[in-house]
Scaffold this motif. Structure first.
Motif, PDB file in Angstrom:
ATOM      1  N   UNK A 251       0.821  -1.214   0.000  1.00 41.17           N
ATOM      2  CA  UNK A 251       0.000   0.000   0.000  1.00 41.17           C
ATOM      3  C   UNK A 251       0.855   1.264   0.000  1.00 41.17           C
ATOM      4  N   UNK A 252       1.995   1.221   0.694  1.00 38.77           N
ATOM      5  CA  UNK A 252       2.868   2.395   0.738  1.00 38.77           C
ATOM      6  C   UNK A 252       3.494   2.650  -0.637  1.00 38.77           C
ATOM      7  N   UNK A 253       3.855   1.575  -1.340  1.00 37.97           N
ATOM      8  CA  UNK A 253       4.513   1.717  -2.639  1.00 37.97           C
ATOM      9  C   UNK A 253       3.540   1.717  -3.817  1.00 37.97           C
ATOM     10  N   UNK A 254       2.236   1.821  -3.544  1.00 34.41           N
ATOM     11  CA  UNK A 254       1.244   1.735  -4.628  1.00 34.41           C
ATOM     12  C   UNK A 254       1.404   2.880  -5.627  1.00 34.41           C
ATOM     13  N   UNK A 255       1.654   4.094  -5.126  1.00 33.86           N
ATOM     14  CA  UNK A 255       1.788   5.247  -6.028  1.00 33.86           C
ATOM     15  C   UNK A 255       2.980   5.078  -6.959  1.00 33.86           C
ATOM     16  N   UNK A 256       4.094   4.604  -6.416  1.00 31.08           N
ATOM     17  CA  UNK A 256       5.269   4.398  -7.252  1.00 31.08           C
ATOM     18  C   UNK A 256       5.059   3.308  -8.284  1.00 31.08           C
ATOM     19  N   UNK A 257       4.363   2.244  -7.913  1.00 27.93           N
ATOM     20  CA  UNK A 257       4.128   1.159  -8.865  1.00 27.93           C
ATOM     21  C   UNK A 257       3.199   1.604  -9.991  1.00 27.93           C
ATOM     22  N   UNK A 258       2.149   2.363  -9.649  1.00 26.21           N
ATOM     23  CA  UNK A 258       1.243   2.870 -10.684  1.00 26.21           C
ATOM     24  C   UNK A 258       1.978   3.830 -11.612  1.00 26.21           C
ATOM     25  N   UNK A 259       2.839   4.663 -11.039  1.00 25.15           N
ATOM     26  CA  UNK A 259       3.626   5.585 -11.858  1.00 25.15           C
ATOM     27  C   UNK A 259       4.544   4.821 -12.807  1.00 25.15           C
ATOM     28  N   UNK A 260       5.186   3.764 -12.296  1.00 22.36           N
ATOM     29  CA  UNK A 260       6.058   2.968 -13.136  1.00 22.36           C
ATOM     30  C   UNK A 260       5.304   2.293 -14.279  1.00 22.36           C
ATOM     31  N   UNK A 261       4.113   1.764 -13.994  1.00 22.85           N
ATOM     32  CA  UNK A 261       3.305   1.125 -15.042  1.00 22.85           C
ATOM     33  C   UNK A 261       2.890   2.148 -16.098  1.00 22.85           C
ATOM     34  N   UNK A 262       2.465   3.317 -15.637  1.00 14.26           N
ATOM     35  CA  UNK A 262       2.028   4.347 -16.588  1.00 14.26           C
ATOM     36  C   UNK A 262       3.187   4.835 -17.441  1.00 14.26           C
ATOM     37  N   UNK A 264       5.779   3.185 -18.269  1.00 14.47           N
ATOM     38  CA  UNK A 264       6.169   2.133 -19.209  1.00 14.47           C
ATOM     39  C   UNK A 264       5.216   2.063 -20.390  1.00 14.47           C
ATOM     40  N   UNK A 265       3.926   2.315 -20.154  1.00 17.55           N
ATOM     41  CA  UNK A 265       2.936   2.219 -21.224  1.00 17.55           C
ATOM     42  C   UNK A 265       2.799   3.505 -22.029  1.00 17.55           C
ATOM     43  N   UNK A 266       3.191   4.632 -21.438  1.00 14.89           N
ATOM     44  CA  UNK A 266       2.936   5.926 -22.067  1.00 14.89           C
ATOM     45  C   UNK A 266       3.566   6.064 -23.456  1.00 14.89           C
ATOM     46  N   UNK A 267       4.843   5.677 -23.675  1.00 16.67           N
ATOM     47  CA  UNK A 267       5.412   5.835 -25.040  1.00 16.67           C
ATOM     48  C   UNK A 267       4.628   5.068 -26.102  1.00 16.67           C
ATOM     49  N   UNK A 268       4.172   3.852 -25.772  1.00 18.59           N
ATOM     50  CA  UNK A 268       3.423   3.061 -26.746  1.00 18.59           C
ATOM     51  C   UNK A 268       2.045   3.660 -27.002  1.00 18.59           C
ATOM     52  N   UNK A 269       1.397   4.138 -25.931  1.00 20.09           N
ATOM     53  CA  UNK A 269       0.092   4.777 -26.109  1.00 20.09           C
ATOM     54  C   UNK A 269       0.213   6.055 -26.935  1.00 20.09           C
ATOM     55  N   UNK A 270       1.254   6.847 -26.656  1.00 21.25           N
ATOM     56  CA  UNK A 270       1.446   8.084 -27.407  1.00 21.25           C
ATOM     57  C   UNK A 270       1.740   7.793 -28.881  1.00 21.25           C
ATOM     58  N   UNK A 271       2.575   6.787 -29.141  1.00 21.88           N
ATOM     59  CA  UNK A 271       2.887   6.435 -30.531  1.00 21.88           C
ATOM     60  C   UNK A 271       1.636   5.939 -31.254  1.00 21.88           C
ATOM     61  N   UNK A 272       0.826   5.094 -30.587  1.00 17.32           N
ATOM     62  CA  UNK A 272      -0.399   4.612 -31.209  1.00 17.32           C
ATOM     63  C   UNK A 272      -1.382   5.731 -31.495  1.00 17.32           C
ATOM     64  N   UNK A 273      -1.488   6.704 -30.571  1.00 19.65           N
ATOM     65  CA  UNK A 273      -2.406   7.812 -30.777  1.00 19.65           C
ATOM     66  C   UNK A 273      -1.964   8.682 -31.949  1.00 19.65           C
ATOM     67  N   UNK A 274      -0.643   9.005 -32.003  1.00 18.41           N
ATOM     68  CA  UNK A 274      -0.140   9.825 -33.109  1.00 18.41           C
ATOM     69  C   UNK A 274      -0.273   9.080 -34.436  1.00 18.41           C
ATOM     70  N   UNK A 275       0.001   7.786 -34.409  1.00 17.63           N
ATOM     71  CA  UNK A 275      -0.092   6.983 -35.628  1.00 17.63           C
ATOM     72  C   UNK A 275      -1.530   6.924 -36.145  1.00 17.63           C
ATOM     73  N   UNK A 276      -2.498   6.941 -35.221  1.00 19.23           N
ATOM     74  CA  UNK A 276      -3.902   6.903 -35.629  1.00 19.23           C
ATOM     75  C   UNK A 276      -4.369   8.258 -36.158  1.00 19.23           C
ATOM     76  N   UNK A 303      14.151  -0.115 -21.358  1.00 10.56           N
ATOM     77  CA  UNK A 303      14.406  -1.289 -20.521  1.00 10.56           C
ATOM     78  C   UNK A 303      15.217  -0.911 -19.281  1.00 10.56           C
ATOM     79  N   UNK A 304      16.227  -0.070 -19.460  1.00 12.04           N
ATOM     80  CA  UNK A 304      17.032   0.374 -18.311  1.00 12.04           C
ATOM     81  C   UNK A 304      16.168   1.172 -17.338  1.00 12.04           C
ATOM     82  N   UNK A 305      15.328   2.067 -17.878  1.00 10.93           N
ATOM     83  CA  UNK A 305      14.446   2.851 -17.005  1.00 10.93           C
ATOM     84  C   UNK A 305      13.454   1.984 -16.252  1.00 10.93           C
ATOM     85  N   UNK A 306      12.912   0.961 -16.918  1.00 12.09           N
ATOM     86  CA  UNK A 306      11.962   0.080 -16.238  1.00 12.09           C
ATOM     87  C   UNK A 306      12.629  -0.712 -15.121  1.00 12.09           C
ATOM     88  N   UNK A 307      13.863  -1.157 -15.351  1.00 13.70           N
ATOM     89  CA  UNK A 307      14.590  -1.876 -14.296  1.00 13.70           C
ATOM     90  C   UNK A 307      14.824  -0.969 -13.090  1.00 13.70           C
TER      91      UNK A 307
END
Length: 317
Positions: A251-262, A264-276, A303-307
């Motif tokens: 519960x204490x690390x929930x904010x950091x984990x959600x930030x890390x997931x977002x 990680x997904x943000x570049x792919x979501x941004x590329x898909x949106x621009x491509x569309x 990959x380095x940033x995600x690690x």
């Protein structure tokens, strides 16, 4: 291409909906049957030894599975995920998944030199992620229910039953995954496997660290004697405290984990949106001849940033 993607999305949605309805029906019908999967199999079979072997075969544990040199770790992860191997179902989902991945990659990446490696990498990683998530979910559920299983065994021991009878009671009263795993433990003890070896096999099948404490406690008690009920009571309390500590850290690390997931997904979501919205926006990159180098460098940096993010939000305790 858009129409093909639409048809593919509708097909996948229908497949997932049918699978969800089937699972809901099966779960509803199982409420009126046995508590766990092992008891369900035993109800339809009079040969317990054959049922035991069939369960091991379904999990991929038949034979000397731990002695395989190359596939040892992958097969152990598959066993610990609790997934049942079904060749027809695996083939169906594999073909459909590969087609969907290829359509998505073909839409997002216009160059074959980059498209094919990304497609192969996605086809390799998606099954690994599915098995890893199933394994983590099963291990978390097992850890959560293990103290309750020890309480059931304690009540049986306090009533004067021997340890194998207490393990059998846990296998009969507890739902999966506790019930089936302790049922396999009970079967191994019945067929002549020593307690230490049976507990080691249980630990290999499940992969939960808390089982090491249980194995050590039972082994020491069997060698030196002592009040087994008191030992298991203290162990149950220790496991509950560990689980509460894990939940607090999570519960204490929930904010950091959600930030890390977002992140990680943000570049792919941004590329898909621009491509569309602007299909030709990235054409100068691909036409320049440096598209492969740029994409490879970006994947390495990501990959380095995600690690680094993973190390920041996962704590050892």
């Amino acid at each position: 291409m858009t129409l093909i993607l639409l048809y593919a999305a509708v097909f996948v949605a229908a497949l997932v909906a049918a699978e969800a309805l089937l699972r809901t029906y099966v779960r509803t019908s199982e409420r009126h049957k046995a508590v766990n999967h092992r008891l369900t199999l035993l109800e339809g079979s009079e040969n317990h030894r054959e049922t035991y072997r069939e369960m091991l075969k379904q999990r991929g544990i038949d034979g000397e599975w731990r002695s395989l040199p190359l596939m040892q770790r992958l097969r152990q992860y598959y066993v610990q995920s609790g997934l049942k191997f079904d060749a027809k179902r695996f083939s169906l989902f594999g073909i459909v998944g590969a087609i969907c991945v290829w359509l998505v990659v073909q839409y997002l990446v216009p160059i074959n030199l980059v498209r094919i490696p990304i497609f192969l990498l996605a086809c390799l990683l998606i099954p690994v992620v599915i098995v890893w998530r199933a394994r983590a979910k099963r291990m978390r559920k097992f850890s959560e229910k293990l103290p309750e299983a020890l309480d059931v065994a304690n009540r049986s021991l306090a009533a004067g039953h021997p340890l194998p009878a207490a393990i059998t009671l846990v296998a009969r009263e507890m739902p999966d995954p506790i019930g089936t795993e302790f049922g396999l433990l009970s079967d191994e003890l019945t067929y002549g496997v020593t307690l230490d070896d049976a507990l080691m096999n249980l630990n290999h099948r499940v992969g939960v660290e808390d089982l090491n404490l249980l194995a050590i406690s039972l082994s020491v008690q069997a060698g030196t004697g002592g009040n087994l009920v008191e030992i298991l009571q203290n162990l149950s309390k220790t496991l509950r405290d560990r689980f509460m500590l894990k939940a607090k850290v999570k519960s204490i690390s929930a904010e950091g984990r959600i930030t890390g997931i977002f992140m990680s997904m943000y570049p792919f979501l941004l590329y898909g949106m621009i491509r569309t919205l602007a299909p030709t926006y990235f054409d100068p990159v691909w036409d320049s001849g440096y598209g492969t180098i740029i994409v490879t460098a970006l994947f390495v940096v990501m990959a380095i940033g995600n690690v680094i993010i993973y190390k920041m939000v996962n704590f050892e305790y």
